[in-house]
Motif scaffolding. Structure first.
Motif, PDB file in Angstrom:
ATOM      1  N   ILE A 271       0.766   1.554 -13.050  1.00 54.27           N
ATOM      2  CA  ILE A 271      -0.461   0.764 -12.962  1.00 54.27           C
ATOM      3  C   ILE A 271      -0.756   0.796 -11.458  1.00 54.27           C
ATOM      4  CG2 ILE A 271      -1.454  -1.500 -12.945  1.00 54.27           C
ATOM      5  CD1 ILE A 271      -1.057  -0.514 -15.807  1.00 54.27           C
ATOM      6  N   ASP A 272      -0.045   0.860 -10.745  1.00 53.68           N
ATOM      7  CA  ASP A 272      -0.486   0.947  -9.053  1.00 53.68           C
ATOM      8  C   ASP A 272      -1.060   2.360  -8.885  1.00 53.68           C
ATOM      9  OD1 ASP A 272       0.463  -1.623  -8.840  1.00 53.68           O
ATOM     10  OD2 ASP A 272       2.453  -0.978  -7.427  1.00 53.68           O
ATOM     11  N   ASP A 273      -0.501   3.417  -9.238  1.00 52.41           N
ATOM     12  CA  ASP A 273      -1.225   4.610  -9.081  1.00 52.41           C
ATOM     13  C   ASP A 273      -2.342   4.728  -9.886  1.00 52.41           C
ATOM     14  OD1 ASP A 273       1.111   5.507  -7.604  1.00 52.41           O
ATOM     15  OD2 ASP A 273       2.074   6.827  -9.136  1.00 52.41           O
TER      16      ASP A 273
ATOM     17  N   SER B 253       8.465   2.781 -14.858  1.00 50.56           N
ATOM     18  CA  SER B 253       8.299   1.666 -14.257  1.00 50.56           C
ATOM     19  C   SER B 253       6.612   1.411 -14.563  1.00 50.56           C
ATOM     20  CB  SER B 253       8.507   1.859 -13.007  1.00 50.56           C
ATOM     21  OG  SER B 253       7.850   0.660 -11.947  1.00 50.56           O
TER      22      SER B 253
ATOM     23  N   THR C 296      -9.884   3.693  -7.445  1.00 48.21           N
ATOM     24  CA  THR C 296     -10.719   3.302  -6.378  1.00 48.21           C
ATOM     25  C   THR C 296     -11.996   4.231  -6.191  1.00 48.21           C
ATOM     26  OG1 THR C 296      -8.539   2.892  -5.021  1.00 48.21           O
ATOM     27  CG2 THR C 296     -10.732   3.129  -3.589  1.00 48.21           C
TER      28      THR C 296
ATOM     29  N   GLU D  82     -12.136  -0.848 -13.025  1.00 54.76           N
ATOM     30  CA  GLU D  82     -10.734  -1.092 -12.474  1.00 54.76           C
ATOM     31  C   GLU D  82      -9.740  -1.450 -13.530  1.00 54.76           C
ATOM     32  OE1 GLU D  82     -10.823  -3.964  -9.274  1.00 54.76           O
ATOM     33  OE2 GLU D  82     -12.046  -5.217 -10.306  1.00 54.76           O
TER      34      GLU D  82
ATOM     35  N   ARG E 246      -4.515   2.319 -10.374  1.00 52.69           N
ATOM     36  CA  ARG E 246      -5.489   1.550  -9.722  1.00 52.69           C
ATOM     37  C   ARG E 246      -5.896   2.339  -8.365  1.00 52.69           C
ATOM     38  NH1 ARG E 246      -2.542  -4.367 -10.008  1.00 52.69           N
ATOM     39  NH2 ARG E 246      -3.653  -4.968 -11.896  1.00 52.69           N
ATOM     40  N   GLU E 247      -4.729   3.107  -7.692  1.00 50.90           N
ATOM     41  CA  GLU E 247      -5.208   3.770  -6.655  1.00 50.90           C
ATOM     42  C   GLU E 247      -6.280   5.142  -6.960  1.00 50.90           C
ATOM     43  OE1 GLU E 247      -3.008   6.786  -3.387  1.00 50.90           O
ATOM     44  OE2 GLU E 247      -2.031   5.055  -3.843  1.00 50.90           O
TER      45      GLU E 247
ATOM     46  N   ASP F  58       4.798  -0.954 -13.738  1.00 51.46           N
ATOM     47  CA  ASP F  58       3.895  -1.287 -12.498  1.00 51.46           C
ATOM     48  C   ASP F  58       3.666  -0.110 -11.609  1.00 51.46           C
ATOM     49  OD1 ASP F  58       4.251  -4.203 -13.264  1.00 51.46           O
ATOM     50  OD2 ASP F  58       6.282  -4.335 -12.422  1.00 51.46           O
ATOM     51  N   LEU F  59       4.348   0.705 -11.502  1.00 49.38           N
ATOM     52  CA  LEU F  59       4.109   1.974 -10.686  1.00 49.38           C
ATOM     53  C   LEU F  59       3.182   2.651 -11.225  1.00 49.38           C
ATOM     54  CD1 LEU F  59       7.724   2.787  -9.352  1.00 49.38           C
ATOM     55  CD2 LEU F  59       6.074   1.825  -7.933  1.00 49.38           C
TER      56      LEU F  59
ATOM     57  N   TRP G  39      -2.880  -5.813 -19.114  1.00 47.07           N
ATOM     58  CA  TRP G  39      -3.958  -4.947 -18.283  1.00 47.07           C
ATOM     59  C   TRP G  39      -5.060  -4.858 -19.051  1.00 47.07           C
ATOM     60  CZ3 TRP G  39       1.349  -4.068 -18.034  1.00 47.07           C
ATOM     61  CH2 TRP G  39       2.026  -4.660 -16.735  1.00 47.07           C
TER      62      TRP G  39
END
Length: 199
Positions: free
Chosen positions: A44-46, A39, A52, A57, A48-49, A41-42, A65
């Motif tokens: 990329i989410d990880d 995945s 932080t 970013e 991005r987190e 998307d998952l 992306w």
């Protein structure tokens, strides 16, 4: 390899590819790196987190992306005068207005642009925007003579931090907020054309 280590390796691969790329990286490209079953998307989410608190970013732009400096650091980057990659080369005020018109009314011919501004939009102006890879030739117009039309490019989306053209601000909303007036825009375009001719 244990699942958590495999996931971490995939995150690092995806970040490395996005970091090294000059243009936004598409989902298809990332799938080649980590496999179609993963995945994106998952991942990329990880990522991005994990980023932080960093001065950069990962953002979704132009159908892919890209690593971007956070807006909070824009002044520091400008003050450094260090060369940066991507972005928009310096455009004249009139070139910026022509680019905005192409963005909102594409596909559009040079003659149609000239009608918007009440003055001929020169081939040089179009050439400057093409050289900056912000616009490209679109489909031929169905009008007599079948002139070329102009459309924005993926670089346009990337340079202005948009994922799609739907991210352009709504013209009516800009007018309602008092941030844009078509009459004032035409007036400013005329002044910019006259000033350009005087130089």
């Amino acid at each position: 390899m244990p699942p958590e280590l495999r996931w971490r390796e995939w995150m690092l691969r995806v970040e490395a590819v996005i970091f090294a790329a000059a243009e936004p990286v598409t989902r298809e490209t990332l799938s080649r790196v980590v496999g179609k079953a993963c995945s994106i998307d998952l991942l990329i989410d990880d990522l991005r987190e994990e980023l932080t608190g960093r001065p950069y970013e990962i953002v979704a732009v132009a159908g892919g992306w890209q690593h971007r400096s956070r807006p909070a650091y824009a002044d520091a980057i400008r003050a450094s005068a260090a060369p940066t990659r991507g972005g928009v080369s310096a455009l004249s005020e009139f070139e910026s207005m022509v680019l905005m018109a192409v963005g909102y009314f594409q596909p559009i011919t040079r003659a149609e642009l000239s009608k918007i501004f009440g003055k001929e939009v020169s081939r040089d102006t179009i050439g400057a925007l093409r050289s900056a890879t912000l616009i490209a030739s679109g489909p031929r117009s169905p009008t007599p003579g079948a002139p070329y039309t102009y459309v924005t490019t993926k670089h346009f989306l990337s340079a202005f931090g948009m994922e799609t053209l739907r991210d352009l601000p709504d013209i009516e909303a800009l007018e309602d907020a008092g941030l844009l007036s078509r009459a004032v825009m035409q007036e400013e375009a005329m002044v910019a054309v006259v000033e350009g001719e005087e130089e």
